[in-house]
Enzyme design. Structure first.
Site, short mmCIF file in Angstrom:
data_model
loop_
_atom_site.label_atom_id
_atom_site.label_comp_id
_atom_site.label_asym_id
_atom_site.label_seq_id
_atom_site.Cartn_x
_atom_site.Cartn_y
_atom_site.Cartn_z
N LYS A 49 0.85 -1.19 0.00
CA LYS A 49 0.00 0.00 0.00
C LYS A 49 0.89 1.24 0.00
CE LYS A 49 -3.93 1.72 2.81
NZ LYS A 49 -4.73 1.43 4.03
N SER A 131 -9.61 1.43 3.16
CA SER A 131 -8.75 2.27 2.35
C SER A 131 -7.71 1.48 1.55
CB SER A 131 -8.02 3.26 3.26
OG SER A 131 -7.16 2.57 4.14
N SER A 155 -9.77 -1.23 7.17
CA SER A 155 -9.24 -0.89 5.85
C SER A 155 -8.63 -2.04 5.06
CB SER A 155 -8.19 0.22 5.98
OG SER A 155 -8.83 1.45 6.19
#
Lengths: 486, 521
Positions: A49, A131, A155
């Protein structure tokens, strides 16, 4: 500009590797081909990420304020992956600083992330969740073997559920956060996304170790203690070949049972788990409902603190081409200009909310209340598990307690990407079922559990006592078995 | 953090106990006003690394060369606490007779400024490591004219900020200091004069040095003081206090207190309105304080627990272990030596100031006088150390170390002077030789080789010469000669001394003794 070229490179490389109609889940793709490597993850392509520091790539957290930031070091988790032989294949898009549930809070020049789990090509695009939506989509589309995400309130688990992959948020403190750009330190966890529980377990075993660069990353003695507790517990419930889950007590939280059309735990899954030997028990966790407001107060408060560093003259204060226009402005004026221009609206909203929660007049009634709710929730979790909390030796676990909690990860399937009515308040509601485990620091894993009527995947969450990842993996494999046979 | 006002409205105020009047009538100056002073001290911890990063501490290194990822607030870098800083803070708190908090925590204090890259300072706002102590100062000690006991509200560990300076239109920032560990020590408003505030600071400096937790160097900014000052009529409640920030010498502290005292009195005698509560600065050129801001304008620091740092759990057993490791404090050493050896305070103070960190001066003195039970020898030793040795070193601009004159050698000199085998001039020659010797040159540890080297040994003189010197001595001090003749052999030393003088140090005192005894039989 290094990052700009990297992004251009990302677009080009990925275009060849994924369906052309799906915008890419990557913000950066490693231009280097994987070299020869050895180790348990040799040759494995792993995406990370965009809030996980990697010395070879920019780390922007999908924020304009970190647009040209190249970290001078790599996160401990990335170093562990590389040492184990993995190839960092790219960095994935995310909601800015991890704030969001749909990977829609992106810089204006980013293409969106589309959920690859579409039942048919004609479907309007749906969100990959957030996310860590880029990481989940990258796994789902098959452009990497596994991906790292971060999970502050769901997330990793929410996008895993929406994209039909496995997503693990480990126990808080098992994977080092050194190098993870902080959103809310007391909640942030490095998480793992993969197609199967087995791959998740393999990556987890590489990342779960002490790190002297993170004081919240637990020592080897605490880890040993957790293993001993689990071993002693498992020795009492020896699986048989016909009943691999014999003796396992599964709790179904009353508070997670939502009426249709919300996602519900499939009855056939429950029957399957019973057929494997597990027993089912309704459990009452009254504080579950208060978790969401407590979570948003605490996460926003911590975010307002952590994001104060950007735009003040150090990190995140790129001198732009038109900087000449601002000669003579004060430090405060400059900070205001950069922070208001470069943080996105959702980030600004949470910074303001967090600043408010910490202000002298509000602190007791807001922040402290949220802390109180958090500790109440922790106590209630501890009162339902029959496995004692390894880090809280004083607490005695109820003998009639449960081993694991099972409930849907999300109350719905992936929302449509371009529907404005999906935004706003309902975006926060998507975290309803995931934040309790975050607040309690407990391990939780979302495992694919079939599809809803609309043809989109849903995930079931398994939440265990702190440090009981192995037990969760075992039961998740039971769920996977059910998923396959359908 | 010393740059800004201490608290936002409505929070626990560090000096809030200021409002609780503690009466002390002996301290009113003759103008009928009593001055009340409380101090907030920031003392840099004398560690090797920064409080939360591996970067080394440096005072004068080139700018921005000692900066860890965390000190510059790089995204993702986490704080890693230096346990040595904790140890030193506990030791300091123990000497200050504080209660050690068995579970203290770290908090963030938020504000935007270029000297704090993270936009927050890590401090211990809610649960400091130590509370409720005191430092007692006796009359005469460090310039205080009365016995006082200064309460310590709390001692907390926190980060220092970066250094910044204005150069032309640019603000330059040096992160070398950013993240250095500090102890913030907050006193009760227990001081009643500039003199007492100065005594407190000096005593605290001596304490920090002896414990090893700080160097107390105000010139380098390693110890900085904020002073809260108010005045009131004796017996009446405390009045409005003002805080003067960032005082970096005892002299400026005292000037600032005096200036504030006069300003407050002038206000009260000319106006019936209350004094505004302010944060003030000090102009070091004029000795005057000036307003920085009103307290109502104080920032809200939005204190929040720092969840990157687990609670600091200090088991009582660890505290007790540290208690046993505490060194004797300089004032304890001073009174012990003064009583044991009847020494003069002035020389003792000089001795103790020799090496405040390890008390090397006192240790050296005790090595020299070990076993010298004869009264007066200790005092003579101290004089040789303080006047002859240090005097010599000072003239040459050299610093003292116990190696300049090895303790055993000094002992021999003291003993020789006492029994007459070493003359005063020989002692002076030896001391002056050794103090002028390059500090790294090895020294003999006994007297004999030095006497030979410096040609100071009693020379082989003819017996005829010795006879003549002895006869001259007998003539010069007839009373002593008569006494010896009457059998008072102890007086012979007086005659030997005379022989040494007459012979200009060339006579062998042992042989002279024999000759004298023969002549006076």
């Amino acid at each position: 500009m290094r990052s700009t070229c990297c992004r251009r490179a990302a677009a080009q490389t990925i275009a060849a590797r994924t369906s052309a109609i799906h915008p890419v889940p990557y913000s950066w793709v490693n231009p280097d081909a994987p070299g020869p490597s050895s180790g348990p993850l040799a040759g494995r392509a792993i995406a990370i990420k965009d809030n996980i520091s990697y010395i070879s790539s920019p780390t922007s957290c999908s924020s304009l304020i970190l647009q040209d930031y190249n970290p001078p070091y790599s996160a401990t988790c990335v170093e562990s992956l590389v040492e184990a032989g993995a190839h960092i294949t790219g960095q994935t898009k995310m909601d800015e600083f991890g704030m969001g549930s749909q990977t829609t809070h992106l810089p204006p020049h980013y293409t969106p992330v589309h959920n690859p789990a579409s039942p048919s090509p004609g479907e309007p695009p749906r969100s990959a969740g957030g996310s860590s939506g880029g990481s989940a989509a990258a796994v789902a589309e098959g452009s990497c073997w596994a991906a790292l995400g971060t999970d502050t309130g769901g997330s990793v688990r929410l996008p895993a559920s929406y994209c039909g992959v496995v997503g693990l948020k480990p126990s808080y403190g098992l994977i080092s956060r050194h190098g993870i750009v902080s959103y809310a330190d007391s909640l942030d966890c490095v998480g793992i996304l993969a197609k199967t529980t087995d791959i998740t377990r393999q990556v987890f075993s590489i990342l779960s170790h002490p790190d002297e660069k993170d004081m919240t990353c637990v020592s080897s003695s605490s880890r040993k203690l957790a293993n001993e507790i689990l071993d002693s517990h498992q020795s009492k419930i020896t699986p048989t070949s016909t009943h691999p889950l014999i003796g396992i007590r599964i709790g179904l939280p009353l508070q997670t049972h939502l009426p249709a059309p919300h996602v519900q735990t499939p009855p056939s899954l429950l029957e399957h788990l019973q057929s494997l030997g597990a027993t089912l028990h309704p459990v009452d966790i009254p504080s579950f409902k208060m978790a969401l407001p407590a979570y948003y107060v605490l996460a926003s408060a911590e975010a307002s603190s952590n994001l104060g560093r950007y735009g003040g003259g150090w990190v995140g204060s790129k001198i732009g081409d038109n900087e000449g226009e601002f000669v003579g402005e004060s430090g405060e004026e400059r900070r205001k200009r950069i922070r208001s221009g470069r943080f996105g609206p959702e980030v600004k909203k949470r910074i303001l909310a967090g600043t408010y929660a910490l202000s002298a007049d509000e602190f007791n009634n807001t922040y402290l209340k949220a802390l109180h709710l958090r500790s109440t929730l922790r106590r209630q979790f501890n009162s339902i598990f029959r496995i004692p909390h390894p880090l809280r030796p004083s607490h005695t676990a109820p003998t009639k307690g449960i081993d694991i909690l099972l409930h849907p990860t999300a109350f719905r399937t992936a929302p449509l990407l371009d529907s404005s009515t999906e935004r706003g308040q309902s975006e926060y509601l998507q975290d309803l079922l995931t934040v309790p485990a975050s607040l309690a620091g407990l391990p939780a894993l979302s495992v694919p559990a079939g599809k809803l009527n609309d043809g989109w995947p849903v995930g079931m969450s398994l939440t265990g006592q702190w440090g009981m990842e192995d037990l969760i993996f075992r039961i998740a494999e039971g769920v996977e078995k059910w998923d396959k046979t359908r | 953090m010393s740059r800004l006002a201490p608290q936002g409205a409505g929070r626990l105020c560090k000096v809030c106990r200021h409002a609780i009047a503690r009466r002390s009538y002996a301290t009113t100056s003759n103008d009928g006003w009593e001055t009340v002073i409380g101090l907030e001290i920031h003392a840099q911890l004398r560690t090797r690394r920064k409080l939360f990063s591996e970067a080394k501490l440096s005072y004068d290194a080139p700018a921005n060369t000692h900066v860890g990822l965390f000190d510059a607030a790089f995204p993702g870098a986490l704080p890693v606490l230096d346990l040595n800083a904790v140890r030193l803070s506990i030791l300091t708190a123990l000497v200050l007779q504080c209660n050690i908090n068995s579970r203290s925590t770290f908090d963030r204090k938020h504000y935007f400024y270029h000297d704090i890259p993270a936009a927050y300072q890590i401090t211990q706002h809610y649960n400091p490591i130590a509370r409720s102590g005191k430092l007692q100062i006796s009359a005469g000690e460090y310039g205080s004219s009365r016995d006082i006991s200064v309460g310590i509200q709390q001692l907390q560990i926190e980060q220092d900020t970066a250094k910044s300076q204005q150069v032309g239109g640019d603000r330059l920032v040096d992160l070398n200091r950013a993240g250095t560990g500090l102890m913030e020590i907050v006193t009760d408003p227990d001081m009643r004069s500039a003199e007492e505030a100065g005594a407190f600071v000096r005593k605290l400096q001596a304490l920090l040095r002896r414990v090893g937790s700080g160097d107390g160097d105000m010139e380098k900014g390693n110890l900085r003081i904020d002073a809260n000052v108010s005045v009131n009529r004796p017996g009446e409640p405390f009045r409005t206090r003002c805080e003067i920030k960032n005082l970096n010498s005892v002299r400026f502290l005292q000037q600032a207190i005096e200036c504030e005292r006069k300003r407050h009195i002038a206000h009260y005698t000319s106006s019936s309105s209350p004094l505004e509560r302010e944060t003030r600065g000090m102009n070091e050129l004029t000795g005057q304080t000036y307003s920085l801001r009103l307290k109502e304008d104080a920032e809200d620091y939005r204190y929040m627990p720092d969840t990157n740092l687990p609670a600091l759990v200090i088991p009582p057993s660890y505290t007790e272990k540290l208690r046993t490791e505490l060194p004797e404090m300089p004032w304890q050493t001073s009174s012990r030596l003064r009583e044991k050896y009847s020494l003069a305070q002035k020389e003792l103070d000089t001795l103790l100031a020799l090496d405040e960190f390890t008390a090397g001066g006192a240790q050296y003195f005790e090595d020299v006088v070990q076993g010298l039970d004869k009264p007066g020898l200790a005092r003579r030793s101290l004089n040789l150390i303080v006047h002859d040795t240090l005097g010599g070193l000072n003239r040459l601009g050299r610093s003292w170390s116990p190696l300049v004159i090895p303790a055993q050698l000094m002992r021999e000199i003291v003993l020789g002077l006492d029994d007459g085998t070493v003359s005063g001039s020989t002692a002076k020659t030896i001391i002056s030789h050794l103090t002028s010797l390059h500090p790294h040159k090895p020294r003999p540890t006994t007297l004999e080789p030095l006497l030979i080297q410096l040609n100071l040994q009693s020379k082989p003189t003819s017996s005829a010469d010795l006879e003549i010197w002895c006869q001259r001595a007998i003539q010069a001090v007839p009373t002593a000669a008569a006494a010896v003749k009457d059998g008072k052999l102890s007086v012979v030393g007086r005659l030997i001394g005379e022989v040494m003088a007459v012979s200009q140090g060339r006579a062998d005192p042992k042989k002279a003794r024999q000759v004298l005894l023969r002549l006076l039989k």
